[in-house]
Design an enzyme around this catalytic site. Structure first.
Site, PDB file in Angstrom:
ATOM      1  N   GLY A 259      37.692  53.052  38.256  1.00 29.32           N
ATOM      2  CA  GLY A 259      37.490  51.666  38.662  1.00 29.32           C
ATOM      3  C   GLY A 259      38.479  51.250  39.743  1.00 29.32           C
ATOM      4  O   GLY A 259      38.122  50.579  40.709  1.00 29.32           O
TER       5      GLY A 259
ATOM      6  N   ARG B 124      43.871  54.337  41.684  1.00 28.99           N
ATOM      7  CA  ARG B 124      43.760  55.532  40.845  1.00 28.99           C
ATOM      8  C   ARG B 124      43.077  56.661  41.614  1.00 28.99           C
ATOM      9  O   ARG B 124      43.408  57.831  41.431  1.00 28.99           O
ATOM     10  CB  ARG B 124      42.997  55.209  39.561  1.00 28.99           C
ATOM     11  CG  ARG B 124      43.046  56.341  38.578  1.00 28.99           C
ATOM     12  CD  ARG B 124      43.112  55.871  37.151  1.00 28.99           C
ATOM     13  NE  ARG B 124      44.340  55.193  36.831  1.00 28.99           N
ATOM     14  CZ  ARG B 124      44.477  54.320  35.829  1.00 28.99           C
ATOM     15  NH1 ARG B 124      43.441  54.020  35.085  1.00 28.99           N
ATOM     16  NH2 ARG B 124      45.634  53.751  35.589  1.00 28.99           N
TER      17      ARG B 124
ATOM     18  N   ARG C 148      37.510  46.989  52.373  1.00 34.07           N
ATOM     19  CA  ARG C 148      37.986  46.095  51.299  1.00 34.07           C
ATOM     20  C   ARG C 148      39.013  46.760  50.392  1.00 34.07           C
ATOM     21  O   ARG C 148      39.146  46.393  49.212  1.00 34.07           O
ATOM     22  CB  ARG C 148      36.824  45.612  50.421  1.00 34.07           C
ATOM     23  CG  ARG C 148      35.874  44.692  51.141  1.00 34.07           C
ATOM     24  CD  ARG C 148      34.706  44.310  50.260  1.00 34.07           C
ATOM     25  NE  ARG C 148      33.788  43.470  50.979  1.00 34.07           N
ATOM     26  CZ  ARG C 148      33.410  42.254  50.574  1.00 34.07           C
ATOM     27  NH1 ARG C 148      33.866  41.760  49.458  1.00 34.07           N
ATOM     28  NH2 ARG C 148      32.576  41.554  51.293  1.00 34.07           N
TER      29      ARG C 148
ATOM     30  N   ARG D  42      31.772  58.547  36.552  1.00 38.66           N
ATOM     31  CA  ARG D  42      32.718  57.445  36.323  1.00 38.66           C
ATOM     32  C   ARG D  42      33.800  57.923  35.363  1.00 38.66           C
ATOM     33  O   ARG D  42      33.493  58.503  34.313  1.00 38.66           O
ATOM     34  CB  ARG D  42      31.978  56.236  35.752  1.00 38.66           C
ATOM     35  CG  ARG D  42      32.893  55.225  35.120  1.00 38.66           C
ATOM     36  CD  ARG D  42      32.313  53.848  34.960  1.00 38.66           C
ATOM     37  NE  ARG D  42      33.003  53.114  33.910  1.00 38.66           N
ATOM     38  CZ  ARG D  42      34.246  52.645  34.006  1.00 38.66           C
ATOM     39  NH1 ARG D  42      34.961  52.847  35.097  1.00 38.66           N
ATOM     40  NH2 ARG D  42      34.798  51.992  33.000  1.00 38.66           N
TER      41      ARG D  42
ATOM     42  N   SER E 209      38.435  53.474  31.559  1.00 37.69           N
ATOM     43  CA  SER E 209      38.940  53.147  30.228  1.00 37.69           C
ATOM     44  C   SER E 209      37.895  52.302  29.512  1.00 37.69           C
ATOM     45  O   SER E 209      36.964  51.779  30.135  1.00 37.69           O
ATOM     46  CB  SER E 209      40.257  52.379  30.327  1.00 37.69           C
ATOM     47  OG  SER E 209      40.033  51.144  30.952  1.00 37.69           O
TER      48      SER E 209
HETATM   49  N1  HPA Z   1      36.297  45.264  27.475  1.00 39.68           N
HETATM   50  C1  HPA Z   1      35.703  45.674  28.594  1.00 39.68           C
HETATM   51  N2  HPA Z   1      36.133  46.704  29.298  1.00 39.68           N
HETATM   52  C2  HPA Z   1      37.224  47.357  28.855  1.00 39.68           C
HETATM   53  C3  HPA Z   1      37.883  46.972  27.715  1.00 39.68           C
HETATM   54  C4  HPA Z   1      37.389  45.864  26.981  1.00 39.68           C
HETATM   55  O1  HPA Z   1      37.931  45.468  25.949  1.00 39.68           O
HETATM   56  N3  HPA Z   1      38.937  47.804  27.539  1.00 39.68           N
HETATM   57  C5  HPA Z   1      38.915  48.670  28.567  1.00 39.68           C
HETATM   58  N4  HPA Z   1      37.875  48.412  29.365  1.00 39.68           N
END
Ligand code: HPA
Length: 238
Positions: A23, A27, A46, A90, A93
């Protein structure tokens, strides 16, 4: 449309066949600087940085996606449609919903539910079930086993809300077996499906809706993140 596109200023041929998409654009930079050789910045519109380089002598590209379905759908659409990219992975996290996963676990998204209206563009008389490409999923799962990573495979929720106001709604998703929440994968899978391309989402659980007091050191987080990056690079550099 030809290249450059409205959101990517790379030249034709700058991207390899497979692009890893975290994302965060920084990173992408971190991966290029710490894992790749011969890495060259190929786009920066951007501040959404993208690089192409080599991992153990094999080709791979990496580019940020931004947050949410609208953002990843723009970049994945342009990479697939105008830069000849075939596979987008992708790497991100997610927030754990299920007791079957814990903070730090690796999840591979077999399917991605969503509360987004993104699929309305297809004018379906029903709902679309966004799924991973099976071969990408299988290759990643097998590589994880080889590397000693216990990857969980299942459904995730790609939510439009990070801050869901007063909502206990996550429990309903959990009761349907949804492992975790993130914000992009359903859009990526739908883009891939609509353009006859391939996609996969791999995540580490960064926080958990049940195990709320699990605290990780920044060192632990970095190690787990590096494990996921290595898994993606080992599976997809070619
Ligand atoms: N919500 C949405 N996206 C996320 C979260 C979450 O709690 N944790 C990591 N990415």
């Amino acid at each position: 449309m030809t290249v450059p596109t409205p959101h990517i200023n790379a030249k034709e041929g700058d991207f390899h066949k497979t692009v890893l998409m975290p994302g965060d654009p920084l990173r992408a930079k971190y991966i290029a600087e710490n894992f790749l050789s011969e890495a060259a910045e190929v786009t920066n519109v951007r501040g959404m940085l993208g690089y192409s380089g080599k991992y153990k002598g094999k080709n791979i590209s990496v580019m940020g996606s931004g947050m949410g379905i609208p953002s990843i759908s723009i970049y994945s659409h342009e990479l697939y449609s105008f830069y000849g990219v075939e596979n987008i992975i992708r790497i991100g996290s997610c927030g754990g919903y299920s007791e079957d996963v814990n903070v730090n676990d690796v999840i591979i998204a077999q399917g991605a539910c969503t509360n987004s209206n993104f699929m309305s563009q297809f004018h379906l008389e029903g709902t679309f079930a966004p799924i991973a490409d099976f071969e990408l999923l299988l290759n990643t799962f097998n590589k994880a086993k080889e590397l000693g990573i216990d990857a969980k495979v299942g459904n995730v929720l790609s939510s439009d809300n990070f801050y869901a106001q007063g909502s206990e709604g996550w429990k309903k998703w959990k009761d349907l077996g949804v492992l975790a929440v993130e914000m992009e994968t359903a859009g990526l899978y739908a883009e891939a499906a609509s353009l006859n391309k391939k996609a996969l989402g791999i995540f580490t659980v960064s926080d958990h809706f049940i195990y709320t007091d699990t605290i990780l050191s920044s060192k632990e987080r970095e190690t787990k993140l590096n494990d996921m990056i290595t898994l993606a690079l080992e599976t997809f550099a070619e």
